[in-house]
Write a protein that holds these residues in place. Structure first.
Motif, mmCIF file in Angstrom:
data_model
loop_
_atom_site.group_PDB
_atom_site.id
_atom_site.type_symbol
_atom_site.label_atom_id
_atom_site.label_comp_id
_atom_site.label_asym_id
_atom_site.label_seq_id
_atom_site.Cartn_x
_atom_site.Cartn_y
_atom_site.Cartn_z
ATOM 1 N N ARG A 36 6.295 -6.921 -6.610
ATOM 2 C CA ARG A 36 6.054 -7.467 -5.269
ATOM 3 C C ARG A 36 5.713 -6.663 -4.007
ATOM 4 O O ARG A 36 4.974 -6.511 -3.418
ATOM 5 N N LYS A 37 6.510 -5.366 -4.459
ATOM 6 C CA LYS A 37 6.330 -4.103 -3.367
ATOM 7 C C LYS A 37 5.195 -3.454 -3.507
ATOM 8 O O LYS A 37 4.561 -3.256 -2.552
ATOM 9 N N GLU A 38 4.681 -3.510 -4.853
ATOM 10 C CA GLU A 38 3.386 -2.494 -5.075
ATOM 11 C C GLU A 38 2.200 -3.371 -4.627
ATOM 12 O O GLU A 38 1.095 -2.655 -4.082
ATOM 13 N N TYR A 39 1.961 -4.752 -5.065
ATOM 14 C CA TYR A 39 1.013 -5.419 -4.905
ATOM 15 C C TYR A 39 0.950 -6.384 -3.726
ATOM 16 O O TYR A 39 0.049 -6.938 -3.237
ATOM 17 N N GLY A 40 2.192 -6.700 -3.261
ATOM 18 C CA GLY A 40 2.364 -7.715 -2.328
ATOM 19 C C GLY A 40 1.405 -7.669 -0.960
ATOM 20 O O GLY A 40 0.896 -8.491 -0.704
ATOM 21 N N PRO A 41 1.533 -6.463 -0.287
ATOM 22 C CA PRO A 41 0.897 -6.234 0.888
ATOM 23 C C PRO A 41 -0.653 -6.596 0.887
ATOM 24 O O PRO A 41 -1.190 -6.871 1.811
ATOM 25 N N SER A 42 -1.294 -6.253 -0.322
ATOM 26 C CA SER A 42 -2.731 -6.326 -0.508
ATOM 27 C C SER A 42 -3.223 -7.581 -0.895
ATOM 28 O O SER A 42 -4.516 -7.890 -0.847
ATOM 29 N N LYS A 43 -2.330 -8.501 -1.217
ATOM 30 C CA LYS A 43 -2.905 -9.957 -1.700
ATOM 31 C C LYS A 43 -3.753 -10.076 -2.796
ATOM 32 O O LYS A 43 -4.778 -10.641 -2.419
ATOM 33 N N GLN A 59 14.617 -18.033 -13.648
ATOM 34 C CA GLN A 59 13.818 -16.972 -13.900
ATOM 35 C C GLN A 59 12.242 -17.126 -13.505
ATOM 36 O O GLN A 59 11.434 -16.347 -12.917
ATOM 37 N N THR A 60 11.922 -18.338 -13.959
ATOM 38 C CA THR A 60 10.540 -18.845 -13.909
ATOM 39 C C THR A 60 10.113 -18.897 -12.284
ATOM 40 O O THR A 60 9.126 -18.590 -11.843
ATOM 41 N N ALA A 61 11.422 -19.244 -11.477
ATOM 42 C CA ALA A 61 10.909 -19.405 -9.976
ATOM 43 C C ALA A 61 10.632 -18.016 -9.513
ATOM 44 O O ALA A 61 9.967 -18.058 -8.434
ATOM 45 N N VAL A 62 11.269 -16.897 -10.100
ATOM 46 C CA VAL A 62 11.271 -15.592 -9.329
ATOM 47 C C VAL A 62 9.682 -15.555 -9.905
ATOM 48 O O VAL A 62 9.006 -14.625 -9.008
ATOM 49 N N LEU A 67 3.824 -14.489 -8.019
ATOM 50 C CA LEU A 67 2.487 -14.781 -7.796
ATOM 51 C C LEU A 67 2.043 -15.216 -6.361
ATOM 52 O O LEU A 67 1.320 -14.976 -5.849
ATOM 53 N N VAL A 68 3.052 -16.127 -5.681
ATOM 54 C CA VAL A 68 2.801 -16.606 -4.338
ATOM 55 C C VAL A 68 2.608 -15.316 -3.514
ATOM 56 O O VAL A 68 1.656 -15.171 -2.639
ATOM 57 N N GLU A 69 3.399 -14.415 -3.771
ATOM 58 C CA GLU A 69 3.662 -13.282 -2.801
ATOM 59 C C GLU A 69 2.458 -12.382 -3.016
ATOM 60 O O GLU A 69 1.982 -11.647 -1.945
ATOM 61 N N SER A 361 12.373 -10.586 -16.773
ATOM 62 C CA SER A 361 11.591 -9.781 -15.943
ATOM 63 C C SER A 361 10.501 -8.961 -16.578
ATOM 64 O O SER A 361 9.441 -8.838 -16.190
ATOM 65 N N CYS A 362 10.878 -8.318 -17.678
ATOM 66 C CA CYS A 362 10.063 -7.803 -18.681
ATOM 67 C C CYS A 362 8.636 -8.779 -19.017
ATOM 68 O O CYS A 362 7.467 -8.327 -18.651
ATOM 69 N N SER A 363 8.938 -9.674 -19.413
ATOM 70 C CA SER A 363 8.024 -10.970 -20.100
ATOM 71 C C SER A 363 7.239 -11.073 -18.610
ATOM 72 O O SER A 363 5.729 -11.170 -18.713
ATOM 73 N N PHE A 364 7.718 -11.340 -17.640
ATOM 74 C CA PHE A 364 7.059 -12.156 -16.468
ATOM 75 C C PHE A 364 6.316 -10.990 -15.824
ATOM 76 O O PHE A 364 5.151 -11.267 -14.996
ATOM 77 N N SER A 365 6.768 -9.740 -15.845
ATOM 78 C CA SER A 365 5.897 -8.576 -15.256
ATOM 79 C C SER A 365 4.490 -8.528 -16.115
ATOM 80 O O SER A 365 3.502 -8.314 -15.478
ATOM 81 N N ASN A 366 4.603 -8.551 -17.350
ATOM 82 C CA ASN A 366 3.416 -8.752 -18.296
ATOM 83 C C ASN A 366 2.466 -9.952 -17.848
ATOM 84 O O ASN A 366 1.315 -9.844 -17.699
ATOM 85 N N GLN A 367 3.120 -11.223 -17.740
ATOM 86 C CA GLN A 367 2.593 -12.273 -17.034
ATOM 87 C C GLN A 367 1.711 -11.971 -15.782
ATOM 88 O O GLN A 367 0.483 -12.461 -15.748
ATOM 89 N N THR A 368 2.253 -11.348 -14.866
ATOM 90 C CA THR A 368 1.761 -11.128 -13.606
ATOM 91 C C THR A 368 0.660 -10.192 -13.525
ATOM 92 O O THR A 368 -0.469 -9.950 -12.995
ATOM 93 N N LEU A 369 0.814 -8.961 -14.439
ATOM 94 C CA LEU A 369 -0.234 -7.910 -14.509
ATOM 95 C C LEU A 369 -1.580 -8.737 -15.205
ATOM 96 O O LEU A 369 -2.767 -8.455 -15.091
#
Ligand code: NAI
Length: 434
Positions: A36-43, A59-62, A67-69, A361-369
């Motif tokens: 969120r910190k790294e990518y949030g600002p540039s949407k 956890q899925t809510a986070v 993704l929304v952020e 958080s590990c799994s979902f970081s991969n999902q987000t990337l």
């Protein structure tokens, strides 16, 4: 033609409680918060419409709010009829995100929920990215709405069983979009599947049965990543653990870990706790049920319920069934009691709350990337199944080190040269197995 339903959850008044737990979970999910910190600002996900089908937990809510952020529009359903945490779903609905999920839905409602996520808002704009766990959303889109495929940039898949389905599609030519296999990031399957189940399996059996685990004989079918975590979970609780395997490598691994490797024919008369973790079907068969001891506990931690022959038990065995409480049923088969958890579905999500936040958080970081890759680097991918590049896998791990107080050693230039890597990594060749 159908009317738009903005969300459907069990009880929206649970939202405040859900929000409080989401806030606690955020503190245990450093990977998602870093992203969120790294990518949030540039949407970077602006313009994307991500339909997700993955256990609707705290956890899925986070994940969803990450993704929304990052700029995405998101809709959500759960990939299992028992896995939703109703307070998590309520909090997501209250945040204005279309979510269709509640604990204890039936199969028809399950499919209805998934279908609601495909079209966004009153004007029914179709999804353009898929985030899946097990492949049910993917199958619905590709099989029932094939005209949408051209507008979808790709899909990311969370679990082993879903990846098997994608590889089959790639083979028979029905994979019509790029797919990222999140499961086989090292920081997913070697962490979530293993260390996640190490915590959540025993949690589920305890919440469901309150049984004393120490001293019992348990059997785990399958010694893959989930089986490894499950067997250790039971051993740590004081069980003597038997393992069944078809793969000689995994069977030997189990033996080296000190587990006794047997067949289910042998295990079914010795064990009183049965856990299937194969991702295969027909593991616990009628003959095994018939040979079990009185009051045996039977459950499955693999993705689908057909690891256990529930169809036979329910429809053909002649057994009687009494519900002890939701997701705990007592069958009587020929005079013997058998306790079945979560109707043979994923026990850790049906009878407990799934894995802890940190490992998710590990799994979902991969999902987000993976979603970022598919959305922003579309041209790099053909209609094939990919895993994320190793430098991203290492990045996900790095996000999680500080939280556990780990200090990483830095390679010197000379050392890096000596072992043939660069100082910044990747640190291993692709064939390395961890
Ligand atoms: P895996 O492929 O690493 O392990 C499965 C193991 O089962 C393999 O070693 C295979 O040789 C063995 N096996 C296959 N048929 C067998 C048989 N007839 N008898 C005994 N062993 C047999 O897969 P992984 O990652 O461990 O996943 C297993 C299942 O769990 C999948 O359905 C996956 O989607 C699901 N899963 C569930 C999670 C949960 O939280 N409940 C988390 C992650 C995955």
């Amino acid at each position: 033609t159908k009317t738009y339903v903005p969300y459907k959850v069990k009880d929206i008044s649970l939202a405040d409680w859900g929000r409080k737990e989401i806030t606690l979970a955020e503190a245990e999910m450093p990977g998602l918060m870093e992203i969120r910190k790294e990518y949030g600002p540039s949407k970077p996900l602006a313009g994307s419409r991500i339909a997700g089908c993955l256990h609707m937990t705290i956890q899925t809510a986070v994940l969803i709010e990450t993704l929304v952020e990052l700029g995405a529009d998101v809709t959500w359903s759960s990939c299992n009829i028992f896995s939703t945490q109703d307070h998590a779903a309520a909090a997501i609905a209250a945040a204005g995100i279309p979510v269709y999920a509640w604990k204890g839905m039936n199969e028809e409602e399950f499919n209805w929920c998934i279908e609601q996520t495909i079209f966004f808002g009153e004007d029914k704009k179709p999804l353009n990215l898929i985030l899946d766990d097990g492949g049910d959303l993917t199958n619905m889109v590709l099989d029932e709405f094939p005209e949408l495929a051209a507008g979808i940039k790709g899909l990311s898949e969370e679990t082993t069983t879903g990846v098997h389905r994608l590889i089959e599609r790639e083979r028979n030519g029905t994979l019509v979009m790029p797919a990222i296999n999140v499961n086989d990031s090292v920081t997913k399957s070697k962490f979530d599947n293993k260390y996640g189940c190490r915590e959540s399996l025993v949690d589920a059996i305890r919440r469901a049965t309150d049984i004393m685990l120490a001293g019992k004989v348990a059997v785990v079918a399958g010694f893959g990543d989930v089986g490894k975590g499950s067997a250790e979970s039971l051993r740590n609780a004081g069980c003597r653990v038997l393992v069944t395997e078809v793969d000689p490598i995994c069977a030997l691994q189990a033996a080296m870990e000190g587990f006794e490797v047997v067949t289910m024919e042998e295990a079914c008369t010795r064990a009183s706790i049965f856990v299937t973790a194969t991702g295969n079907y027909n593991i616990i068969q009628p003959k095994h049920f018939k040979a079990m001891k009185d009051k045996s506990i039977v459950c499955n931690i693999g993705h689908f319920d057909n690891e256990i022959d529930m169809a036979w038990l329910n429809n053909e065995s002649g057994a009687t069934k009494v519900e002890i409480k939701p997701q705990v049923d007592l069958y009587n088969l020929d005079g013997n009691d058998i306790i079945v958890l979560a109707e043979g579905r994923l026990v850790n999500l049906g009878c407990a709350t799934g894995h802890p936040s940190f490992v998710m958080s590990c799994s979902f970081s991969n999902q987000t990337l993976a979603q970022l890759e598919l959305w922003n680097n579309t041209d790099a991918y053909e209609n094939k199944v990919y895993v994320l590049p190793k430098h991203l896998d290492e990045k996900v791990a790095a996000f999680h080190l500080a939280h556990v107080g780990a200090s990483l050693t830095k390679l010197s230039t000379e050392q890096a040269e000596y072992i043939g890597v660069t100082v910044e990594g990747p640190y291993k060749p692709d064939a390395y197995r961890y």
